[in-house]
Each structure stands twice: as structure tokens, then as C-alpha cells.
Design an enzyme around this catalytic site. Structure first.
Site, PDB file in Angstrom:
ATOM      1  CD  GLU A 128      -1.286   0.342  -0.133  1.00 44.29           C
ATOM      2  OE1 GLU A 128      -0.720  -0.706   0.249  1.00 44.29           O
ATOM      3  OE2 GLU A 128      -1.463   1.329   0.603  1.00 44.29           O
ATOM      4  CD  GLU A 169       5.217  -1.496   2.581  1.00 42.64           C
ATOM      5  OE1 GLU A 169       4.940  -1.287   3.775  1.00 42.64           O
ATOM      6  OE2 GLU A 169       4.412  -1.283   1.647  1.00 42.64           O
TER       7      GLU A 169
END
Length: 331
Positions: A135, A246
Site C-alpha cells: 500500500e 479509507e
């Protein structure tokens, strides 16, 4: 080390070129100088940083079950994890990297144990205990950094965030080779509502010769790599790519958090108001950087945070995403 190969199309050819002029992006520590040759910048870890963690063992790690599976939405899991997303994704093929240009904002965080991030996920394996993930993007995380600055970050795990992996350089794993960009350092300048817009470009790709996963920031900075031996599934290829935002909603049983995602505005407000990802691309089995096919969109609660896909000549595949969290339709 340096990567043996870059993806074809990165420096021209089939690359989608945006007509939007992007001002140069810097990190605030650059005001105090640069690192000497053959060194890398490492953000100092303070006693206060560690004391904010739930335990020394968990410092620098995400909580369990913090990954969106667009194929299966379990309301009980949503309530248990408290993580919410607004993403675009592709799945089902073999992927060897992903790229995006990401609009940079400074979303407001309600609770110190919450965060808001915008990133690329490179995923391999199932969404069970053996999930592999790489990520990279930007985040605001008071719990991790002790402030509300927007910071460049990376993360990795080979067992669904259970015992492996961490943010940035807080454990062994990601190997940095660049002495100009610091992982976990603040980014400047930041986009303004209905004003100047700033974005960063991130590319993660698998070197077809050595097998390591490399990260590039902007057009000039190869930052480092994740060795292939860290992973099981990603030692071969990824099976899903996700782009998007997120947040953590730390009170899933009470009223919804007002922590913002992206700019804190819904996608329909558009450019200079809503946050965006543009020129999203994947690296295919021939090491070609190209536009993805069959892009889906996913969010757990679209009345809190939403996502809208689009396509244009200037921006290629893109999407707007984000939201304010708690509002009249998201109590």
C-alpha cells in the site's frame, strides 16, 4: 540496488498525459536541508509516538481487518472493524503493478485514534489470514504521528495485518534507496476548497527480472522496494488492485464519526471541491502500463463516503471520492 526494468509506457508511448498542470510537491523537512549521499532520511521515532500505540508490539501497524473486499460486504465485519472505504478496483487477472495521480488534501479527523488516507492497494491471495498487501499514498493519522499533517506513507503485510508488516520504515521490509524523499514526512502544499489543486503521482510495479516490488514517487524519485521474499502470493503477481480512500469510524455503535475522507466533500461536487484519483493504470503481464478494464466501485455506506468513476481524454480513467462522514443522511 536499482530496478532492472521500468514498465513500458511510463516515459511516453501509450501513457495517458494529463493536460492539468501540477505544481511541484515538496516535503516540509526540505526547508532544513537534505541528506548526504549514501544516506536516507528516516523520520525520528519519539517516546511520545510509541506511547500513543496500544502496545509496543502493535506500534506502526494497522488494526486487523482493515481492508475492503468489494466481493463480500459483511455488516457484522463492518461494525467490528470500524474501517470504511470509497474505492475503485479491478480484480480477476494477474497484475504486476499500479499507478495513479492522487489529489492531496488535509481531511479533518474527529478522534485521535482515527485516520483518513488515500492510497493504492496491491493485493494477492484471499481476504483471509493469508492476504498479501502492498500500500502507498497519503494519510492523516494523529495516533501514528502526533499531529494532523498530511504525510506520504507506505504499508505492507503478508498475513492480513496480523503479525507482519508496518507503516513506512517502522519495521524491516521496505528497503529505501532514495535520499530526497522521507517516508512518513509531511507533504506540502495541500489542495484548497475551490482553490489551487495539488496532487502526487505514485507507481508500484514488480521488476520482471529480480521479482521485487518497486515504488516511484512523481516522475523522478524511485524510493525503494519490497523484496519478493516478504510475500507468498505477491511473490508471483497481484490478483486485485484498489485505489481510493479509507477512514476509521471508532464509534460504530454510536453516531457516525465526522472524520473526513479526501476533501470531506462528496464526489458530485467535482473538480476543486471533491478529491480525485486520475490516470489510474495497471501494469500487465507484458510489463506494459495501461488503463485498467472493468473498473468497479465500492463503498460500505455511500451516504457517508461515496465514489464515482469517469473517463476522459485528459485524465484517462479517473474517479472522485470521499465525503464528510456524519451528516443528515449519515447520522
Amino acid at each position: 540496488m536499482r530496478p532492472a526494468y521500468h514498465p513500458e509506457g511510463l516515459f511516453g508511448g501509450n501513457k495517458v498525459v494529463s493536460q492539468t498542470k501540477t505544481p511541484s510537491m515538496a516535503q516540509l523537512w526540505h526547508q532544513n536541508g537534505r541528506c548526504p549521499e549514501d544516506t536516507i532520511p528516516i523520520r525520528r521515532t519519539t517516546r511520545e509516538d510509541v506511547s500513543r500505540a496500544s502496545s509496543v508490539k502493535r506500534y506502526g501497524r494497522k488494526k486487523h481487518r482493515s481492508l475492503p473486499n468489494p466481493m463480500s460486504v459483511d455488516p457484522d465485519l463492518l461494525n467490528e472493524s470500524g474501517h470504511q472505504h470509497a474505492i475503485a478496483y479491478v480484480e480477476g487477472d494477474k497484475y504486476y503493478g499500479a499507478k495513479a495521480t492522487i489529489n492531496v488534501w488535509q481531511p479533518k479527523i474527529q478522534q485521535s485514534n482515527e485516520f483518513s488516507l488515500s492510497q493504492i492497494w496491491i493485493l494477492g491471495g484471499s481476504f483471509g489470514a493469508d492476504l498479501n498487501s502492498i500500500e502507498a499514498g497519503w494519510q492523516v493519522s494523529p495516533d501514528l504521528y502526533g499531529d494532523n499533517y498530511t504525510r506520504l506513507f507506505t504499508y505492507w503485510t503478508s498475513d492480513a495485518y496480523q503479525a507482519t508488516g508496518c507503516y513506512n520504515l517502522l519495521c524491516s521490509g521496505f528497503i529505501q534507496i532514495n535520499n530526497e524523499i522521507a517516508m512518513g514526512a509531511s507533504i506540502s502544499p495541500i489542495s484548497n476548497y475551490d482553490g489551487s489543486q495539488y496532487d502526487i503521482s505514485i507507481l508500484v510495479w514488480k521488476d520482471p527480472k529480480e521479482g521485487n516490488w518497486w515504488m516511484q514517487f512523481g516522475s523522478d524519485y524511485v524510493l525503494g522496494y519490497w523484496p519478493s521474499f516478504l510475500f507468498s502470493y505477491l511473490a508471483d503477481s497481484a490478483t486485485m488492485i484498489e485505489w481510493g480512500g479509507e477512514v476509521v469510524n471508532s464509534e460504530p455503535d454510536g453516531e457516525h464519526t465526522s472524520t473526513e475522507m479526501g476533501s470531506g466533500r462528496f464526489p458530485e461536487e467535482g473538480f476543486s471541491k471533491a478529491s480525485y484519483f486520475r490516470n489510474i493504470q495497471i501494469v500487465d503481464g507484458s510489463n506494459n502500463l495501461r488503463a485498467p478494464e472493468g473498473v468497479g466501485a465500492f463503498t460500505e455506506q455511500s451516504n457517508c463516503y461515496d465514489v464515482q468513476n469517469g473517463n476522459s481524454n485528459a485524465w484517462g480513467q479517473y474517479f472522485y471520492y470521499g465525503g464528510p462522514g456524519r451528516n443528515s443522511n449519515c447520522p
